[in-house]
Design an enzyme around this catalytic site. Sequence first.
Site, mmCIF file in Angstrom:
data_model
loop_
_atom_site.group_PDB
_atom_site.id
_atom_site.type_symbol
_atom_site.label_atom_id
_atom_site.label_comp_id
_atom_site.label_asym_id
_atom_site.label_seq_id
_atom_site.Cartn_x
_atom_site.Cartn_y
_atom_site.Cartn_z
ATOM 1 C CB CYS A 1 -0.913 -0.013 1.213
ATOM 2 S SG CYS A 1 -0.087 -0.460 2.754
ATOM 3 C CG HIS B 1 -0.204 3.572 5.931
ATOM 4 N ND1 HIS B 1 0.192 2.912 7.068
ATOM 5 C CD2 HIS B 1 -0.435 2.605 5.004
ATOM 6 C CE1 HIS B 1 0.194 1.605 6.829
ATOM 7 N NE2 HIS B 1 -0.193 1.396 5.589
HETATM 8 P P1 NAD Z 1 -5.351 -11.042 5.964
HETATM 9 O O1 NAD Z 1 -4.773 -11.793 7.108
HETATM 10 O O2 NAD Z 1 -6.419 -10.036 6.219
HETATM 11 O O3 NAD Z 1 -5.945 -12.073 4.891
HETATM 12 C C1 NAD Z 1 -5.240 -13.205 4.486
HETATM 13 C C2 NAD Z 1 -6.239 -14.343 4.315
HETATM 14 O O4 NAD Z 1 -5.567 -15.488 3.806
HETATM 15 C C3 NAD Z 1 -6.885 -14.761 5.637
HETATM 16 O O5 NAD Z 1 -8.275 -14.917 5.419
HETATM 17 C C4 NAD Z 1 -6.215 -16.099 5.950
HETATM 18 O O6 NAD Z 1 -7.067 -16.974 6.676
HETATM 19 C C5 NAD Z 1 -5.985 -16.633 4.560
HETATM 20 N N1 NAD Z 1 -4.960 -17.687 4.453
HETATM 21 C C6 NAD Z 1 -3.954 -17.989 5.320
HETATM 22 N N2 NAD Z 1 -3.240 -19.017 4.836
HETATM 23 C C7 NAD Z 1 -3.794 -19.379 3.657
HETATM 24 C C8 NAD Z 1 -3.508 -20.369 2.693
HETATM 25 N N3 NAD Z 1 -2.482 -21.210 2.839
HETATM 26 N N4 NAD Z 1 -4.290 -20.459 1.594
HETATM 27 C C9 NAD Z 1 -5.329 -19.610 1.408
HETATM 28 N N5 NAD Z 1 -5.652 -18.635 2.296
HETATM 29 C C10 NAD Z 1 -4.890 -18.534 3.409
HETATM 30 O O7 NAD Z 1 -4.123 -10.397 5.203
HETATM 31 P P2 NAD Z 1 -4.160 -9.136 4.234
HETATM 32 O O8 NAD Z 1 -4.063 -7.902 5.043
HETATM 33 O O9 NAD Z 1 -5.279 -9.285 3.280
HETATM 34 O O10 NAD Z 1 -2.760 -9.283 3.503
HETATM 35 C C11 NAD Z 1 -2.582 -10.143 2.391
HETATM 36 C C12 NAD Z 1 -1.370 -9.698 1.606
HETATM 37 O O11 NAD Z 1 -1.607 -8.359 1.154
HETATM 38 C C13 NAD Z 1 -0.040 -9.628 2.381
HETATM 39 O O12 NAD Z 1 1.022 -9.900 1.491
HETATM 40 C C14 NAD Z 1 0.018 -8.176 2.811
HETATM 41 O O13 NAD Z 1 1.334 -7.745 3.071
HETATM 42 C C15 NAD Z 1 -0.568 -7.502 1.589
HETATM 43 N N6 NAD Z 1 -1.123 -6.161 1.835
HETATM 44 C C16 NAD Z 1 -1.877 -5.905 2.938
HETATM 45 C C17 NAD Z 1 -2.364 -4.633 3.150
HETATM 46 C C18 NAD Z 1 -3.158 -4.281 4.374
HETATM 47 O O14 NAD Z 1 -3.093 -3.168 4.844
HETATM 48 N N7 NAD Z 1 -3.936 -5.169 4.943
HETATM 49 C C19 NAD Z 1 -2.129 -3.631 2.219
HETATM 50 C C20 NAD Z 1 -1.402 -3.931 1.054
HETATM 51 C C21 NAD Z 1 -0.901 -5.213 0.877
#
Ligand code: NAD
Length: 337
Positions: free
Chosen positions: A140, A220
């Site tokens: 992000c 942020h």
């Molecule tokens: P999150 O924890 O909200 O969601 C991840 C999901 O994946 C959860 O529902 C979890 O149960 C599931 N999961 C776990 N292991 C799994 C597997 N083996 N197979 C399938 N699903 C599985 O995380 P998020 O915030 O959505 O982040 C996901 C990615 O996006 C990360 O790389 C993070 O760095 C990136 N990201 C997050 C944000 C943010 O602010 N939340 C912003 C930009 C990028």
Amino acid sequence: MIRVGVNGYGTIGKRVADAVDAQPDMELIGVAKTQPNFEAHTAVQRGYSMYAAIPERMPLFSEAGIDVEGAVDEMVADADVVVDCTPSGIGEKNKALYESHDTPAIFQGGEDADIGDVSFVARANYDDALGADYVRAVSCNTTGLSRIIAPLEEEYGVEKVRATLVRRGGDPGQNSRGPINDILPDPIHIPSHHGPDVRTIFPELKIDTLGLKVPATLMHVHSLNVTLEDDVTAAHVRQLLEEESRVFVISEGMGIDGAGKLKDFAHDAGRPRGDLWENCVWGESIAVEGRDMYLFQAIHQESDVIPENVDAIRAMTESASKADSVATTDEYLGVGI
Ligand code: NAD
């Protein structure tokens, strides 16, 4: 129609799924989840086909009253592109699954840069992802910085970027994150890792970044100083940013003095989940001293990367030019204030 599967249906995954479902040239073939929690129930309500990310857990879904189409590898086999939205580090483990089915995949910013052939922000390097098999939609913060740097670089040339990132402690649902009552230099060493991540998009860029973490979940906020190669005026920079579809320049009269009111604005405007897909730049903060440009911007961490994931799908499948993809994504998602 481009057939898209979403593996990992949390903060980012559920938003990517909705955005893909809204596109006229894409079909969301399903979402894969590890457990039948509240998000699984709302996915079913939205009519999304459910796949079990961990096949042995299929009975748990049935017990919770959720029909499962199959195991995740069936979804992967059936998809033209999979968007991996699993937590940091899991995407890397999933890559072998995508390779075994020859299915191109998009990973998220929590993965190391070398997971993909290219790190991606549509505004800056759409064409680099044309036909790529593995792409990383950057974080992000990197997305938010890149959307400002790209037009400045094109218009004036950028000599050096210095950015201080005041980062939210966690997302609203992340109740194990913090700080609860502190202000943390994070990371404590300077410069932070964000600058090198921005260089995965602009390899030649000179950039130093500093990070802090605060007790907030909303957004942020970046304090940005860009030394440009040409003399500029604040009015010209403002006009340039106002022309960017994924930058919202907050006008003085709106009375939006912080991230809280920005989120109120998004909810009042009927944005899904109160999402702000655009960088939110305070117009009156844009200032120029010689060749130094300054501004404050707020970045909605949960949603600014969503349009980028949609554009990456079109770039990888070579189904649209940059301009057409960005315009279609913005129209069907509702980007632009
Ligand atoms: P999150 O924890 O909200 O969601 C991840 C999901 O994946 C959860 O529902 C979890 O149960 C599931 N999961 C776990 N292991 C799994 C597997 N083996 N197979 C399938 N699903 C599985 O995380 P998020 O915030 O959505 O982040 C996901 C990615 O996006 C990360 O790389 C993070 O760095 C990136 N990201 C997050 C944000 C943010 O602010 N939340 C912003 C930009 C990028």
